[in-house]
Motif scaffolding. Structure first.
Motif, PDB file in Angstrom:
ATOM      1  N   ARG A 243     -16.932 -31.959  25.957  1.00  0.00           N
ATOM      2  CA  ARG A 243     -18.020 -32.801  25.423  1.00  0.00           C
ATOM      3  C   ARG A 243     -18.316 -32.524  23.958  1.00  0.00           C
ATOM      4  N   GLN A 244     -17.667 -31.510  23.359  1.00  0.00           N
ATOM      5  CA  GLN A 244     -17.975 -31.215  21.959  1.00  0.00           C
ATOM      6  C   GLN A 244     -16.810 -31.639  21.052  1.00  0.00           C
ATOM      7  N   LEU A 245     -16.036 -30.696  20.472  1.00  0.00           N
ATOM      8  CA  LEU A 245     -14.943 -31.136  19.593  1.00  0.00           C
ATOM      9  C   LEU A 245     -13.783 -31.646  20.433  1.00  0.00           C
ATOM     10  N   ASP A 246     -13.504 -32.946  20.343  1.00  0.00           N
ATOM     11  CA  ASP A 246     -12.385 -33.476  21.124  1.00  0.00           C
ATOM     12  C   ASP A 246     -11.080 -32.982  20.505  1.00  0.00           C
ATOM     13  N   GLY A 247     -10.075 -32.790  21.366  1.00  0.00           N
ATOM     14  CA  GLY A 247      -8.770 -32.357  20.871  1.00  0.00           C
ATOM     15  C   GLY A 247      -8.568 -30.856  20.961  1.00  0.00           C
ATOM     16  N   VAL A 248      -9.612 -30.102  21.306  1.00  0.00           N
ATOM     17  CA  VAL A 248      -9.421 -28.651  21.415  1.00  0.00           C
ATOM     18  C   VAL A 248      -8.619 -28.334  22.667  1.00  0.00           C
ATOM     19  N   LEU A 249      -8.119 -27.099  22.704  1.00  0.00           N
ATOM     20  CA  LEU A 249      -7.302 -26.696  23.848  1.00  0.00           C
ATOM     21  C   LEU A 249      -8.146 -26.594  25.121  1.00  0.00           C
ATOM     22  N   ALA A 250      -7.463 -26.676  26.251  1.00  0.00           N
ATOM     23  CA  ALA A 250      -8.124 -26.492  27.542  1.00  0.00           C
ATOM     24  C   ALA A 250      -8.651 -25.062  27.614  1.00  0.00           C
ATOM     25  N   SER A 251      -9.813 -24.891  28.233  1.00  0.00           N
ATOM     26  CA  SER A 251     -10.347 -23.519  28.236  1.00  0.00           C
ATOM     27  C   SER A 251      -9.490 -22.591  29.089  1.00  0.00           C
ATOM     28  N   ILE A 252      -8.837 -23.094  30.131  1.00  0.00           N
ATOM     29  CA  ILE A 252      -7.974 -22.196  30.921  1.00  0.00           C
ATOM     30  C   ILE A 252      -6.788 -21.717  30.058  1.00  0.00           C
ATOM     31  N   ASP A 253      -6.378 -22.519  29.066  1.00  0.00           N
ATOM     32  CA  ASP A 253      -5.320 -22.076  28.152  1.00  0.00           C
ATOM     33  C   ASP A 253      -5.826 -21.074  27.122  1.00  0.00           C
ATOM     34  N   ALA A 254      -7.132 -21.109  26.848  1.00  0.00           N
ATOM     35  CA  ALA A 254      -7.709 -20.167  25.876  1.00  0.00           C
ATOM     36  C   ALA A 254      -8.028 -18.819  26.528  1.00  0.00           C
ATOM     37  N   LEU A 255      -8.041 -18.797  27.861  1.00  0.00           N
ATOM     38  CA  LEU A 255      -8.559 -17.614  28.565  1.00  0.00           C
ATOM     39  C   LEU A 255      -7.740 -16.340  28.303  1.00  0.00           C
ATOM     40  N   GLY A 256      -6.420 -16.428  28.472  1.00  0.00           N
ATOM     41  CA  GLY A 256      -5.576 -15.224  28.392  1.00  0.00           C
ATOM     42  C   GLY A 256      -5.773 -14.451  27.091  1.00  0.00           C
ATOM     43  N   PRO A 257      -5.663 -15.115  25.928  1.00  0.00           N
ATOM     44  CA  PRO A 257      -5.850 -14.393  24.670  1.00  0.00           C
ATOM     45  C   PRO A 257      -7.244 -13.770  24.529  1.00  0.00           C
ATOM     46  N   VAL A 258      -8.273 -14.436  25.066  1.00  0.00           N
ATOM     47  CA  VAL A 258      -9.630 -13.860  24.991  1.00  0.00           C
ATOM     48  C   VAL A 258      -9.712 -12.616  25.882  1.00  0.00           C
ATOM     49  N   VAL A 259      -9.121 -12.701  27.078  1.00  0.00           N
ATOM     50  CA  VAL A 259      -9.118 -11.533  27.973  1.00  0.00           C
ATOM     51  C   VAL A 259      -8.375 -10.374  27.304  1.00  0.00           C
ATOM     52  N   ASP A 260      -7.252 -10.670  26.671  1.00  0.00           N
ATOM     53  CA  ASP A 260      -6.512  -9.604  25.981  1.00  0.00           C
ATOM     54  C   ASP A 260      -7.359  -8.979  24.877  1.00  0.00           C
ATOM     55  N   ALA A 261      -8.169  -9.821  24.197  1.00  0.00           N
ATOM     56  CA  ALA A 261      -8.935  -9.318  23.046  1.00  0.00           C
ATOM     57  C   ALA A 261     -10.158  -8.515  23.460  1.00  0.00           C
ATOM     58  N   VAL A 262     -10.859  -8.926  24.505  1.00  0.00           N
ATOM     59  CA  VAL A 262     -12.158  -8.288  24.813  1.00  0.00           C
ATOM     60  C   VAL A 262     -12.372  -7.967  26.293  1.00  0.00           C
ATOM     61  N   GLY A 263     -11.379  -8.260  27.123  1.00  0.00           N
ATOM     62  CA  GLY A 263     -11.574  -8.139  28.570  1.00  0.00           C
ATOM     63  C   GLY A 263     -11.973  -6.751  29.042  1.00  0.00           C
ATOM     64  N   LYS A 264     -11.593  -5.721  28.273  1.00  0.00           N
ATOM     65  CA  LYS A 264     -11.955  -4.359  28.700  1.00  0.00           C
ATOM     66  C   LYS A 264     -13.376  -4.009  28.290  1.00  0.00           C
ATOM     67  N   GLU A 265     -13.936  -4.780  27.348  1.00  0.00           N
ATOM     68  CA  GLU A 265     -15.252  -4.412  26.796  1.00  0.00           C
ATOM     69  C   GLU A 265     -16.400  -5.272  27.301  1.00  0.00           C
ATOM     70  N   CYS A 266     -16.110  -6.475  27.759  1.00  0.00           N
ATOM     71  CA  CYS A 266     -17.224  -7.326  28.207  1.00  0.00           C
ATOM     72  C   CYS A 266     -16.760  -8.255  29.326  1.00  0.00           C
ATOM     73  N   VAL A 267     -17.730  -8.873  29.962  1.00  0.00           N
ATOM     74  CA  VAL A 267     -17.451  -9.842  31.017  1.00  0.00           C
ATOM     75  C   VAL A 267     -16.867 -11.102  30.374  1.00  0.00           C
ATOM     76  N   VAL A 268     -15.789 -11.630  30.947  1.00  0.00           N
ATOM     77  CA  VAL A 268     -15.218 -12.885  30.434  1.00  0.00           C
ATOM     78  C   VAL A 268     -15.323 -13.941  31.543  1.00  0.00           C
ATOM     79  N   LEU A 269     -16.173 -14.926  31.299  1.00  0.00           N
ATOM     80  CA  LEU A 269     -16.314 -16.036  32.235  1.00  0.00           C
ATOM     81  C   LEU A 269     -15.584 -17.249  31.666  1.00  0.00           C
ATOM     82  N   LEU A 270     -15.366 -18.250  32.506  1.00  0.00           N
ATOM     83  CA  LEU A 270     -14.667 -19.455  32.051  1.00  0.00           C
ATOM     84  C   LEU A 270     -15.323 -20.680  32.655  1.00  0.00           C
TER      85      LEU A 270
END
Ligand code: FNR
Length: 340
Positions: A243-270
Motif C-alpha cells: 500500500r505504500q511505495l509500489d514496485g518494492v520487493l515482496a517482504s518475504i524476499d526481504a526477510l532473509g537478508p534482514v534476519v542475517d543482519a539482525v536476527g541474533k539481536e532482535c525479534v524479526v517479524l514479517l
C-alpha cells in the motif's frame, strides 16, 4: 463453505460496499507489490522431513517476553468499524481467545483503552505531528506490551482505487484516539503525519518509551541495523501490504537478508501477503520469529467470523507443521527451503 483463510475475501466482497472493499483490498500504484507479495510466497518451496514421530505439533512461541499460542499477531489496521459495527473490539476479543497479540492502530475506530481492556495488545504508532509522546504514554498506561512504530508512511502511497472512488469515511467512523475529524483519509495523512521523521526521532522516542519498541516497515538490512542501533527490540519486515511505495520487493524476499543482519539481536517479524498457515510456516522457515496477518482478518470481521478464521489459521499451521515433520517452531526453522 469456508475451507481456508483465503476464502473470507469473496464472502466479504459480497456484503461490503464496493468502496470499502477497495479500500481494504487495494494497493498503491499499479499494485505491482501487492501481487508480488503473493507470487513470492507461492514461489517458496519447503523440503519436509519424514518419520518425525509427531502426534501434536506445538505452535506456541515467545515474542517480546510473552508466550503466545501461535507465531502470529493481528496486524494494525485502521478504521475497523468500516467492516463491522463493533470493529476493533470484535477482532481483539478473537485475538485474546486465540492467544495471540492484537496490534492497535493509531487510527483505530474504537479508543485504544477500550481495546487494550479486552485483549493483550501492542500499540502501533504513526508519527503524528506533536502527538507521539501523548499517544505512547496512553498506550503504556493502558497496559500495551509494546509500541510498534510504523516507518513506511511519511506520506500515503498513491492508492488509485481510493482516488477513483473518492473514498471517504462515513460519519460514524473516525480515529477515536485523536480529536481529529476525518472524512478524506488521504488529506488527513497529509495534514497530520510528520513526513520528515528521522532516526534521531526514533532514538529520542526510544529513550522515553518504557516498553519494548518495534519498528514496522523495514525492507533494507541496513535500516534493520540502524533500528537495532537505535535500540529497537524488534523489526517488522513489511511493505505495508503493497500500500505504500509500489514496485518494492515482496517482504518475504526481504526477510532473509534482514534476519542475517539482525536476527541474533532482535525479534524479526514479517507481514504482507500471509494468507494461510502454510505461509506462516514458510516465513518461520525463512527466519521470521512470527508474522502479522492483515486483510484476511478484516474479511473475516466483515462476515463476523473472526474466531473461526483464527481457529482455521491455527489448524492450517498445525497441519503444515505435521506434514513438514516439525514438532515445534524450532523444528520449522531447520526446514530446508528454496525457489523452484
Ligand atoms: C493497514 N496497515 C496499517 N499499518 C499500520 O502500521 N497502521 C495502520 O493503521 C494500518 N492500516 C491499514 C489499514 C488497512 C485497511 C490495511 C489493509 C492495512 C498495514 C498492515 O498493518 C499490514 O502491514 C498489511 O496489511 C499486511 O499485509 P496483508 O496481510 O494485508 O497482505
Amino acid at each position: 463453505m469456508v475451507e481456508s483463510l483465503a476464502d473470507y475475501e469473496a464472502l466479504a466482497e459480497s456484503v461490503l460496499p464496493s468502496d470499502v472493499y477497495d479500500f481494504v483490498a487495494g494497493g498503491s500504484g499499479s499494485e505491482l507489490t501487492l501481487r508480488r507479495n503473493r507470487a513470492a510466497f507461492d514461489g517458496v518451496t519447503l523440503t519436509p522431513r519424514v518419520l518425525a514421530g509427531i502426534s501434536e505439533p506445538d505452535t506456541s512461541c515467545r515474542l517480546l517476553g510473552e508466550r503466545w499460542e501461535l507465531p502470529v499477531a493481528v496486524a494494525p489496521m485502521a478504521y475497523q468499524r468500516l467492516l463491522h459495527p463493533e470493529g476493533e473490539l470484535l477482532l481483539a476479543q478473537a485475538a485474546a481467545a486465540a492467544g495471540i497479540p492484537y496490534v492497535i492502530s493509531t487510527l483505530s475506530s474504537v479508543p485504544l483503552e477500550k481495546i487494550a481492556a479486552v485483549a493483550p495488545s501492542w500499540f502501533q504508532l504513526y508519527w503524528l505531528k506533536d502527538r507521539v509522546i501523548g499517544l505512547m504514554e496512553r498506550a503504556v498506561e493502558a497496559g500495551c506490551g509494546a509500541v510498534v512504530v510504523t516507518v513506511d508512511v511519511p506520506i500515503m502511497g498513491r492508492r488509485l482505487r481510493d482516488l477513483r472512488n473518492s473514498f471517504a469515511l462515513p460519519p460514524d467512523v473516525g480515529p477515536e484516539n485523536l480529536v481529529d475529524k476525518v472524512t478524506e483519509v488521504r488529506a488527513h495523512t497529509a495534514a497530520a503525519f510528520e513526513p520528515a521523521v528521522s532516526w534521531d526521532d526514533l532514538e529520542w522516542l526510544r529513550e522515553r518509551c518504557p516498553i519494548p519498541l518495534v519498528v514496522k516497515g523495514i525492507l533494507d538490512p541496513r535500516d534493520a541495523r540502524r533500528a537495532v542501533e537505535a535500540g529497537a527490540d524488534g523489526v517488522v519486515v513489511s511493505n505495508h501490504g503493497g500500500r505504500q511505495l509500489d514496485g518494492v520487493l515482496a517482504s518475504i524476499d526481504a526477510l532473509g537478508p534482514v534476519v542475517d543482519a539482525v536476527g541474533k539481536e532482535c525479534v524479526v517479524l514479517l507481514d504482507s501477503g500471509v494468507r494461510s498457515g502454510l505461509d506462516v510456516l514458510k516465513a518461520i522457515a525463512l527466519g521470521a520469529s512470527g508474522v502479522l496477518v492483515g486483510r484476511p482478518l478484516l474479511w473475516a470481521l466483515a462476515v463476523e467470523a473472526v474466531d473461526e478464521a483464527l481457529e482455521l489459521l491455527k489448524q492450517e499451521l498445525r497441519d503444515a507443521m505435521q506434514l513438514a515433520g516439525c514438532a515445534d517452531l524450532a523444528g520449522a526453522r531447520e526446514l530446508s527451503h528454496g525457489r523452484p
